[in-house]
Design a protein around this motif. Structure first.
Motif, PDB file in Angstrom:
ATOM      1  N   SER A   3       1.196   6.528  -6.935  1.00 26.43           N
ATOM      2  CA  SER A   3       0.046   7.324  -7.376  1.00 26.43           C
ATOM      3  C   SER A   3       0.319   8.817  -7.221  1.00 26.43           C
ATOM      4  CB  SER A   3      -1.199   6.945  -6.572  1.00 26.43           C
ATOM      5  OG  SER A   3      -1.515   5.600  -6.761  1.00 26.43           O
ATOM      6  N   LEU A  12       0.654   4.078  -2.905  1.00 21.19           N
ATOM      7  CA  LEU A  12       0.372   5.475  -2.584  1.00 21.19           C
ATOM      8  C   LEU A  12       1.445   6.404  -3.156  1.00 21.19           C
ATOM      9  CD1 LEU A  12      -1.391   7.537  -1.034  1.00 21.19           C
ATOM     10  CD2 LEU A  12       0.101   7.140   0.927  1.00 21.19           C
ATOM     11  N   SER A  72       0.815  -1.218   0.000  1.00 19.89           N
ATOM     12  CA  SER A  72       0.000   0.000   0.000  1.00 19.89           C
ATOM     13  C   SER A  72       0.851   1.271   0.000  1.00 19.89           C
ATOM     14  CB  SER A  72      -0.945  -0.002   1.204  1.00 19.89           C
ATOM     15  OG  SER A  72      -0.222  -0.073   2.406  1.00 19.89           O
TER      16      SER A  72
END
Length: 190
Positions: free
Chosen positions: A10, A7, A3
């Motif tokens: 992105s 993140l 994750s």
């Protein structure tokens, strides 16, 4: 991809799009006083102003923005390896040429994505608005340099403009071609 990697990837991707959007604003000589242009300038000035001290704009091309996207593309894959716990200094040094290619391809891919978003949002807004707002006018200014040559080649069709659809098909096709011609899945990494 965990994750944290997702993140960071992105956030970097969105910021690279904004920086490329800034470069394209300057290239197209879009309205600087547009509120959206002003927001993009304020978001990107902190990272681009130091780079501009060395790389000056040339012929309406913001070289600093291209350098920033290249460098982020260059370090993004090693950064993802660090965040994933697979860091190896020797691996980074051995693959420096590969990372340079990834940086160059990142500039190309981010430019293509930015153009696709500009024409897609502009086409959708054209269904509902008639260009009387700052966003529609800005998208028109940004899309026109790439849509104008296509319009010259197409026959006149009245009220319907097929040039955004043709450009979108070309961009999607080029994306698929890059997947096929670039070895080792590098385009997927980009």
């Amino acid at each position: 991809m965990n994750s944290i990697q997702y993140l960071v990837n992105s956030i970097l991707g969105v910021y690279m799009l904004v920086v490329m959007f800034r470069m394209w604003l300057q290239y197209c000589q879009a309205d600087f006083y547009n509120p959206i242009s002003q927001a993009v300038v304020k978001l990107t000035d902190p990272v681009l102003n130091p780079i501009r001290k060395t790389f000056k704009p040339r012929k309406n091309m913001d070289i600093a923005a291209l350098i920033f996207v290249f460098v982020v593309g260059l370090v993004k894959y090693p950064l993802m390896a660090i965040l994933g716990g697979k860091w190896s200094f020797d691996g980074v040094v051995e693959n420096l040429g590969l990372f340079t290619v990834v940086g160059i391809l990142t500039v190309i891919k981010i430019w293509g994505e930015m153009i696709l978003y500009v024409i897609f949002i502009g086409a959708i807004l054209s269904w509902f608005r008639r260009g009387n707002d700052p966003l529609s006018y800005l998208l028109y200014q940004l899309g026109e340099p790439v849509l104008r040559p296509i319009r010259r080649l197409l026959p006149k069709t009245g009220m319907i403009d097929f040039s955004p659809m043709i450009l979108a098909f070309v961009l999607f096709w080029l994306d698929k071609v890059m997947y096929d011609i670039i070895p080792y899945g590098i385009w997927k990494i980009v």
